[in-house]
Design an enzyme around this catalytic site. Structure first.
Site, mmCIF file in Angstrom:
data_model
loop_
_atom_site.group_PDB
_atom_site.id
_atom_site.type_symbol
_atom_site.label_atom_id
_atom_site.label_comp_id
_atom_site.label_asym_id
_atom_site.label_seq_id
_atom_site.Cartn_x
_atom_site.Cartn_y
_atom_site.Cartn_z
ATOM 1 N N HIS A 171 0.939 -1.195 -0.053
ATOM 2 C CA HIS A 171 -0.076 -0.080 -0.018
ATOM 3 C C HIS A 171 0.997 1.108 -0.054
ATOM 4 O O HIS A 171 1.973 1.217 0.483
ATOM 5 C CB HIS A 171 -0.755 -0.096 1.453
ATOM 6 C CG HIS A 171 -2.235 0.938 0.950
ATOM 7 N ND1 HIS A 171 -2.049 2.276 1.205
ATOM 8 C CD2 HIS A 171 -3.290 0.623 0.875
ATOM 9 C CE1 HIS A 171 -3.050 2.866 1.149
ATOM 10 N NE2 HIS A 171 -4.074 1.992 0.727
ATOM 11 N N ASP A 183 -7.855 -5.410 -0.086
ATOM 12 C CA ASP A 183 -8.282 -6.175 -1.058
ATOM 13 C C ASP A 183 -7.962 -7.723 -0.900
ATOM 14 O O ASP A 183 -8.315 -8.413 -1.702
ATOM 15 C CB ASP A 183 -7.817 -5.883 -2.500
ATOM 16 C CG ASP A 183 -8.381 -4.222 -2.792
ATOM 17 O OD1 ASP A 183 -7.431 -3.622 -2.987
ATOM 18 O OD2 ASP A 183 -9.497 -4.084 -2.873
HETATM 19 C C1 SDX Z 1 -6.382 0.033 -2.876
HETATM 20 O O1 SDX Z 1 -4.523 4.518 -1.961
HETATM 21 C C2 SDX Z 1 -5.484 4.002 -1.341
HETATM 22 O O2 SDX Z 1 -5.831 4.302 -0.387
HETATM 23 C C3 SDX Z 1 -6.105 2.938 -2.232
HETATM 24 C C4 SDX Z 1 -7.191 1.903 -1.584
HETATM 25 C C5 SDX Z 1 -8.401 2.498 -1.365
HETATM 26 O O3 SDX Z 1 -9.073 2.146 -0.113
HETATM 27 O O4 SDX Z 1 -8.790 3.553 -1.897
HETATM 28 O O5 SDX Z 1 -6.426 1.561 -0.115
HETATM 29 C C6 SDX Z 1 -7.373 0.509 -2.239
HETATM 30 O O6 SDX Z 1 -5.995 0.441 -3.968
HETATM 31 C C7 SDX Z 1 -5.275 -1.052 -2.100
HETATM 32 C C8 SDX Z 1 -4.316 -1.348 -2.997
HETATM 33 C C9 SDX Z 1 -4.860 -2.727 -3.981
HETATM 34 N N1 SDX Z 1 -3.543 -2.757 -4.707
HETATM 35 C C10 SDX Z 1 -2.989 -4.345 -5.029
HETATM 36 O O7 SDX Z 1 -3.034 -4.809 -3.884
HETATM 37 C C11 SDX Z 1 -2.239 -4.565 -6.015
HETATM 38 C C12 SDX Z 1 -0.619 -5.009 -5.545
HETATM 39 N N2 SDX Z 1 0.016 -3.833 -4.680
HETATM 40 C C13 SDX Z 1 0.866 -3.129 -5.262
HETATM 41 O O8 SDX Z 1 0.734 -2.856 -7.024
HETATM 42 C C14 SDX Z 1 1.212 -1.804 -4.522
HETATM 43 O O9 SDX Z 1 1.726 -2.044 -3.368
HETATM 44 C C15 SDX Z 1 0.518 -0.718 -4.469
HETATM 45 C C16 SDX Z 1 0.018 -0.010 -5.929
HETATM 46 C C17 SDX Z 1 -0.728 -0.844 -3.789
HETATM 47 C C18 SDX Z 1 1.205 0.428 -3.993
HETATM 48 O O10 SDX Z 1 2.424 0.845 -4.690
HETATM 49 P P1 SDX Z 1 3.303 2.072 -4.479
HETATM 50 O O11 SDX Z 1 2.895 2.666 -3.362
HETATM 51 O O12 SDX Z 1 3.810 2.901 -5.742
HETATM 52 O O13 SDX Z 1 4.680 1.296 -4.002
HETATM 53 P P2 SDX Z 1 5.663 0.714 -5.017
HETATM 54 O O14 SDX Z 1 4.961 0.263 -6.220
HETATM 55 O O15 SDX Z 1 6.603 1.765 -5.346
HETATM 56 O O16 SDX Z 1 6.422 -0.660 -4.163
HETATM 57 C C19 SDX Z 1 7.445 -0.430 -3.440
HETATM 58 C C20 SDX Z 1 8.308 -1.574 -3.431
HETATM 59 C C21 SDX Z 1 8.606 -1.729 -5.003
HETATM 60 O O17 SDX Z 1 9.859 -2.555 -4.810
HETATM 61 P P3 SDX Z 1 11.220 -1.641 -5.719
HETATM 62 O O18 SDX Z 1 10.816 -0.902 -6.749
HETATM 63 O O19 SDX Z 1 11.193 -0.610 -4.278
HETATM 64 O O20 SDX Z 1 12.377 -2.707 -5.525
HETATM 65 O O21 SDX Z 1 7.659 -2.663 -3.112
HETATM 66 C C22 SDX Z 1 7.289 -3.729 -4.276
HETATM 67 C C23 SDX Z 1 7.629 -2.891 -5.431
HETATM 68 O O22 SDX Z 1 8.028 -3.759 -6.579
HETATM 69 N N3 SDX Z 1 5.838 -3.913 -3.920
HETATM 70 C C24 SDX Z 1 5.460 -5.461 -4.343
HETATM 71 C C25 SDX Z 1 4.043 -5.210 -3.975
HETATM 72 N N4 SDX Z 1 3.696 -3.951 -3.595
HETATM 73 C C26 SDX Z 1 4.521 -3.358 -3.889
HETATM 74 N N5 SDX Z 1 6.134 -6.513 -4.505
HETATM 75 C C27 SDX Z 1 5.523 -7.464 -4.646
HETATM 76 N N6 SDX Z 1 4.209 -7.807 -4.459
HETATM 77 C C28 SDX Z 1 3.446 -6.552 -3.979
HETATM 78 N N7 SDX Z 1 2.305 -6.509 -3.860
#
Ligand code: SDX
Length: 427
Positions: free
Chosen positions: A305, A362
């Site tokens: 998140h 989720d």
């Molecule tokens: C919702 O914003 C909100 O409030 C949203 C929400 C709401 O109520 O409105 O809470 C609802 O959208 C919840 C999130 C649902 N999405 C998912 O579950 C999809 C999987 N999660 C990711 O795509 C990700 O965690 C996000 C999109 C939720 C957050 O992404 P960020 O903040 O841009 O973080 P990032 O992608 O920069 O991740 C930081 C690191 C990265 O690695 P590095 O580039 O630093 O090496 O963590 C890794 C990412 O690759 N990472 C994951 C991961 N989520 C982040 N690695 C594996 N699996 C994951 N799920």
């Protein structure tokens, strides 16, 4: 925190006020930065940017805290109702019994759709994704409700807000009915908001629909947990669309479109599909490895998140509710075991610990929605149904905020410098 911060740039010093909220990080007010320095700030994805002031929801990502108008989400989920939380989000205070009765009465009498909107559904293929239908039908509402599109009239804004909150369950239920080839059911005013939705979704004209109190309570709790969440991507979309003066129905349609993305609200559908693809706990290590592999676009859906670097408090409530609901319904879904096992393994894995990746809203919601009888394609529709009250509350707050103006970000330009046109004969 200091009252001002100084910035040295291009041999010049400029100062910017530091503003403090009720709770949470201070902000540096940089509205005059470009005029003072000729430079922009740079923050793709807005990781360090506050886009507005808001009094509706507060998240402490490190502590895993979520407050709606100051009330903790776990207390609201356990003790309140979606109608009461909707009133709270819109009006800022918990309602008296009379206020709640009047609000519920108003909402229930806006649940019917203009009859011609039913023909919109017939234009879609039966296998159209219901989120595509939601984008289309909600966007079309402005063609039917002209008397509540003047955004400068607070009365019209509230009528449009009530119409959107009230009609989303009807529109969502119709999208489901259309996909299974069953007739639409009209809303019934003597049912609760959530009971009405369940009957319109799962009822048939051939017999009375029995509302299961276990399912009604679980559904209402799920709606509460999805109602609002600060300036997430879809809420920011609604605010940006609204900042141009677009009508509320068009703004909410824009929010629905944004929510559909698998990185956002589409993650509940993606998370259950992922858990089903994993199948049994012995295959979890393979997926954990893929999630950690930089060359693999696969991510653990329902994990991570932008704000929470601790447990998403909604995931905690939903994780508990999943066990309760499946037990009460006498359902033994192996996907829940896989979800629990995956959570345990991931939370002990150094990659997830280092990156502070926890289950989010989720991760468990799909297990409950599937047990209730929804197909995975309806999961994000239910998220949109619940989030509509948050979107309209934030939209109203934005419209009445004297500091708000049309949102128009700038950029760091990395394209070609000025050059003369070359006729095709010389290329
Ligand atoms: C919702 O914003 C909100 O409030 C949203 C929400 C709401 O109520 O409105 O809470 C609802 O959208 C919840 C999130 C649902 N999405 C998912 O579950 C999809 C999987 N999660 C990711 O795509 C990700 O965690 C996000 C999109 C939720 C957050 O992404 P960020 O903040 O841009 O973080 P990032 O992608 O920069 O991740 C930081 C690191 C990265 O690695 P590095 O580039 O630093 O090496 O963590 C890794 C990412 O690759 N990472 C994951 C991961 N989520 C982040 N690695 C594996 N699996 C994951 N799920």
């Amino acid at each position: 925190m200091a009252d001002n911060v100084k910035l040295e740039l291009g041999g010049k010093t400029s100062e910017y006020p530091v503003l403090s909220g009720t709770v949470g990080p201070d902000v540096v007010d940089i509205r005059k930065l470009y005029a003072a320095t000729g430079a922009f700030t740079y923050d793709p994805g807005f990781t360090s940017t506050a886009s507005c002031q808001s009094a509706i929801t507060y998240i402490d990502g490190d502590e895993g805290v979520l407050l709606h108008r100051g009330y903790p989400i776990d207390q609201l989920a356990e003790q309140s109702s979606f109608m009461e939380v909707s009133y709270l989000l819109l009006n800022g205070q918990l309602p008296s019994a009379k206020e709640l009765e009047d609000f519920t009465y108003t909402i229930s009498r806006h649940t019917m759709l203009h009859e011609q909107l039913a023909t919109f559904y017939r234009g879609f293929r039966r296998d159209a994704h219901p989120m595509a239908i939601m984008c289309g039908v909600v966007g079309a509402l402005s063609a039917f409700y002209h008397d509540s599109t003047d955004i400068n009239d607070p009365k019209q804004r509230m009528i449009a807000s009530h119409r959107l909150i009230a009609k989303m369950p009807t529109i969502a239920a119709m999208a489901y009915k259309y996909s299974v080839g069953q007739p639409f059911l009209y809303p019934k005013n003597d049912l609760s908001y959530t009971g009405n939705f369940l009957r319109m979704t799962f009822g048939v004209p051939a017999e009375e629909y029995e509302i299961d109190p276990v399912i009604e309570s679980a559904m209402d709790k799920i709606f509460i947990l999805h109602a609002d969440h600060e300036q997430n991507a879809s809420t920011s979309t609604v605010r940006l669309a609204g900042s141009s003066g677009a009508n509320p129905f068009a703004c909410i349609a824009a929010g629905i479109a944004c929510l559909w993305g698998p990185a956002h609200g589409g993650a509940n559908e993606a998370a259950l599909n992922m858990l089903r693809e994993i199948g049994t706990p012995d295959r979890i290590p393979e997926y954990i490895a893929r999630a950690k592999n930089k060359d693999d676009p696969f991510r653990l859906m329902g994990f991570g998140h932008r704000v929470y670097k601790n447990f998403d408090p909604r995931a905690k409530v939903l994780g508990k509710a999943a066990t309760e609901v499946l037990d009460k319904l006498g359902i033994n879904d192996p996907v829940l075991d896989t979800a629990r096992e995956l959570e345990q393994i991931a939370l002990k894995d150094q990659y997830f610990i280092d990156k502070k990746l926890y289950p989010n809203v989720d991760f468990y919601s799909g297990v409950i929605l599937s047990a209730i009888g929804f197909p995975t394609t309806m999961f994000t529709v239910l998220f949109a149904l619940a989030r509509t009250v948050g979107w309209v509350a934030q939209w109203n707050e934005m419209i009445s905020d004297p500091e708000q103006k049309i949102g128009r970000p700038r950029q760091l330009y990395t394209g070609a410098a000025n050059r003369d046109y070359v006729p095709v004969s010389q290329r």
